[in-house]
Design an enzyme around this catalytic site. Structure first.
Site, PDB file in Angstrom:
ATOM      1  N   SER A 218       0.767  -1.172  -0.083  1.00  0.00           N
ATOM      2  CA  SER A 218       0.285  -0.021   0.066  1.00  0.00           C
ATOM      3  C   SER A 218       1.090   1.184  -0.036  1.00  0.00           C
ATOM      4  O   SER A 218       2.076   1.021   0.070  1.00  0.00           O
ATOM      5  CB  SER A 218      -0.911   0.027   1.220  1.00  0.00           C
ATOM      6  OG  SER A 218       0.026   0.330   2.408  1.00  0.00           O
ATOM      7  N   LYS A 219       0.311   2.329   0.145  1.00  0.00           N
ATOM      8  CA  LYS A 219       0.855   3.551  -0.131  1.00  0.00           C
ATOM      9  C   LYS A 219       1.819   3.805   1.098  1.00  0.00           C
ATOM     10  O   LYS A 219       2.994   4.027   1.242  1.00  0.00           O
ATOM     11  CB  LYS A 219       0.087   4.743  -0.246  1.00  0.00           C
ATOM     12  CG  LYS A 219      -0.427   5.116  -1.571  1.00  0.00           C
ATOM     13  CD  LYS A 219      -0.288   6.505  -2.090  1.00  0.00           C
ATOM     14  CE  LYS A 219      -0.408   6.883  -3.373  1.00  0.00           C
ATOM     15  NZ  LYS A 219      -1.399   7.611  -3.836  1.00  0.00           N
ATOM     16  N   ARG A 220       1.235   3.530   1.950  1.00  0.00           N
ATOM     17  CA  ARG A 220       1.694   3.307   3.576  1.00  0.00           C
ATOM     18  C   ARG A 220       3.157   2.642   3.615  1.00  0.00           C
ATOM     19  O   ARG A 220       4.334   3.065   4.270  1.00  0.00           O
ATOM     20  CB  ARG A 220       1.079   2.917   4.672  1.00  0.00           C
ATOM     21  CG  ARG A 220       1.454   3.262   5.898  1.00  0.00           C
ATOM     22  CD  ARG A 220       0.224   2.809   6.862  1.00  0.00           C
ATOM     23  NE  ARG A 220      -0.412   1.805   6.587  1.00  0.00           N
ATOM     24  CZ  ARG A 220      -0.005   0.557   7.004  1.00  0.00           C
ATOM     25  NH1 ARG A 220       0.827   0.451   7.869  1.00  0.00           N
ATOM     26  NH2 ARG A 220      -0.619  -0.867   6.705  1.00  0.00           N
ATOM     27  N   HIS A 221       3.503   1.548   2.798  1.00  0.00           N
ATOM     28  CA  HIS A 221       4.604   0.534   2.678  1.00  0.00           C
ATOM     29  C   HIS A 221       5.456   1.020   1.533  1.00  0.00           C
ATOM     30  O   HIS A 221       6.611   0.383   1.865  1.00  0.00           O
ATOM     31  CB  HIS A 221       3.867  -0.507   2.425  1.00  0.00           C
ATOM     32  CG  HIS A 221       3.190  -1.592   3.122  1.00  0.00           C
ATOM     33  ND1 HIS A 221       1.899  -2.223   3.022  1.00  0.00           N
ATOM     34  CD2 HIS A 221       3.416  -1.435   4.721  1.00  0.00           C
ATOM     35  CE1 HIS A 221       1.581  -2.645   3.884  1.00  0.00           C
ATOM     36  NE2 HIS A 221       2.339  -2.228   4.885  1.00  0.00           N
ATOM     37  N   GLY A 222       5.283   1.637   0.960  1.00  0.00           N
ATOM     38  CA  GLY A 222       6.249   2.274  -0.154  1.00  0.00           C
ATOM     39  C   GLY A 222       5.693   2.040  -1.639  1.00  0.00           C
ATOM     40  O   GLY A 222       6.510   2.077  -2.700  1.00  0.00           O
TER      41      GLY A 222
END
Ligand code: GLU
Length: 474
Positions: free
Chosen positions: A241-245
């Site tokens: 996800s965006k949060r992860h990269g």
């Protein structure tokens, strides 16, 4: 002699170049470049509603940053529509495809009935075997005649043999009733016409491969070598996800990761060569092979990325690093370096590049070069400019006046000074760092003195000796 390897990257320009796409591009680039082959770029812009020129520009920019250069012109899939239609008509002429006059309503009714009767909802067109004499003069799609029995086997270099029962395949539409080719046809025709020998792409396309195979077989074309690579997951094992990269390549550039470190990390994301973590581009090109691609999803790990980036910064050529730093400043909208600062930074690079994982870290270490007199010490550095420390600086300055400006010369003067005052060198380091850089954490004081030169060093020491540190004196 085996034929030349031709790979391609075929992004849909519906967004930026995300990290999964960048890895797909890298794998194809490495495979081709390591074998004297070609790496082609095709923009899959047939979805007119979702494709934008901005997205194409962002993809090209991301590839350029990563240094993934392609051969030949960028191919627009949309522009090949007439050729895609031609192939559909060729299959029609050969009896391998047929005109289907079914309307949307008829297809929907077919499905509803199939559902009600508990049968497969795969559409079976009544027009497959219809006598052309019975064809109405009406809009129609062109459908391929899918094999009805037997199996289709995809020999995948990563997934192994993947078998699909042919009764699971429908008579896929090749040309819509408005005459536009479907995406699946466009991909096969383009890959064939571009001479693509190896297709390395995300395993979300594995299902498409079975349908694409039908077109290869109907046309009697060679099927390329397929390698469907597992997608990238976040550190928690869930979809990235965006949060992860799951950011655009451009975001990583703006965060200041060097391209070589990014390439190294992306190569390791789902591919391995023994236990090697750090490697050069030349090694990656020489080692990269489809055998080394793992079957399970790779996990994105920012710490690993940073660790590799640090190693690449440390190993980089000084001039190349300076160049990339300048590009980083442009990409992030920071002011460019003056010629004078740029030259000085080039001189200082040798003592900056150890232990910097990103360009912002490198810039922080380079503060002593980038800042101008009089330096404004930060809070930690200011603590090292109390009256005792300022006294040390005041007395040391004239001694440095006559020192020979070499590492040995500077070390000799400072240790003689420390000995005479019966203080440890450590006691002097803080005030010197504060004076020379306005920081508490800096490159070695001798490196800073050598880079700055005698005149600037002495001027900074005198500035600091006069520093109004009333609050710290308390
Ligand atoms: N355009 C597809 C995508 O962006 C890739 C298709 C392919 O590689 O065959 O996911």
């Amino acid at each position: 002699m085996s034929a030349q390897v031709v790979t391609r990257f075929a992004p849909s320009p519906t967004g930026f170049l995300h990290i999964g796409g960048a890895r797909t591009a890298l794998f194809n680039w490495l495979y081709a470049r390591g074998r004297g082959g070609k790496f082609l770029l095709r923009i899959e812009d047939t979805d007119r509603a979702r494709s934008t020129p901005e997205a194409t520009a962002a993809i090209l920019q991301g590839l350029a940053w990563l240094g993934l250069d392609h051969d030949g012109d960028v191919v627009s899939q949309f522009e090949g529509a007439a050729r895609h239609a031609e192939v559909a008509h060729q299959l029609l002429a050969q009896g391998k495809a047929y005109k289907c006059f079914a309307t949307q309503d008829e297809i929907a009714a077919f499905r509803e009935q199939a559902r009600a009767e508990g049968r497969s909802t795969l559409y079976r067109s009544p027009w497959r075997d219809a006598d052309p004499a019975t064809h109405p003069d009406a809009p129609h799609a062109i459908r391929i005649k899918a094999p009805l029995t037997g199996e289709t086997v995809i020999r995948d270099q990563v997934q192994g043999d993947v078998t699909i029962r042919n009764d699971q395949l429908d008579d896929m539409i090749l040309l819509r009733s408005d005459g536009t080719p479907v995406y699946m046809l466009a991909v096969v025709v383009d890959d064939h016409d571009m001479g693509v020998t190896h297709v390395i792409r995300g395993d979300d396309h594995l299902n498409n491969a079975a349908r694409q195979m039908m077109i290869y077989q109907a046309m009697g074309w060679d099927v390329p070598v397929w390698a469907h690579i597992p997608l990238i997951h976040g550190p928690d094992g869930k979809k990235l996800s965006k949060r992860h990269g799951a950011l655009g390549a451009g975001e990583y550039q703006k965060m200041g990761y060097p391209a070589a470190g990014m390439r190294n990390y992306l190569a390791r994301l789902g591919w391995s060569h023994g236990d090697d973590e750090y490697f050069t581009d030349a090694q990656a090109r020489a080692w990269f092979d489809l055998d080394g691609i793992g079957k399970s999803p790779a996990r994105f790990d920012t710490r690993k990325l940073e660790n590799l980036c640090g190693q690449h910064i440390a190993a980089a050529d000084d001039a190349a690093l300076l160049q990339e730093l300048q590009e980083f400043l442009v990409a992030t909208g920071l002011p460019p370096l003056s010629d004078e600062k740029s030259t000085l930074l080039g001189t200082a690079m040798y003592c900056l590049k150890e232990r910097a994982k990103t360009f912002p870290e490198l810039i922080e270490k380079a503060h002593f070069v980038l800042a101008d007199r009089p330096l404004e010490p930060d809070a930690k550095a200011a603590k090292n400019l109390d009256s005792v420390s300022r006294g040390i600086l005041t007395e040391l300055t004239p001694q440095l006046q006559n020192a020979s400006w070499t590492r040995d010369g500077l070390e000799a003067v400072t240790s003689a000074f420390a000995e005479a005052r019966e203080i440890k060198f450590g006691k002097m380091a803080g005030p010197l760092r504060a004076a020379l850089a306005g920081r508490a954490v800096t490159p070695s004081v001798f490196d800073m003195m050598l880079v700055l030169g005698r005149e600037e060093t002495l001027a900074r020491l005198m500035d600091a000796a006069r520093y109004e540190a009333a609050a710290q004196d308390g």
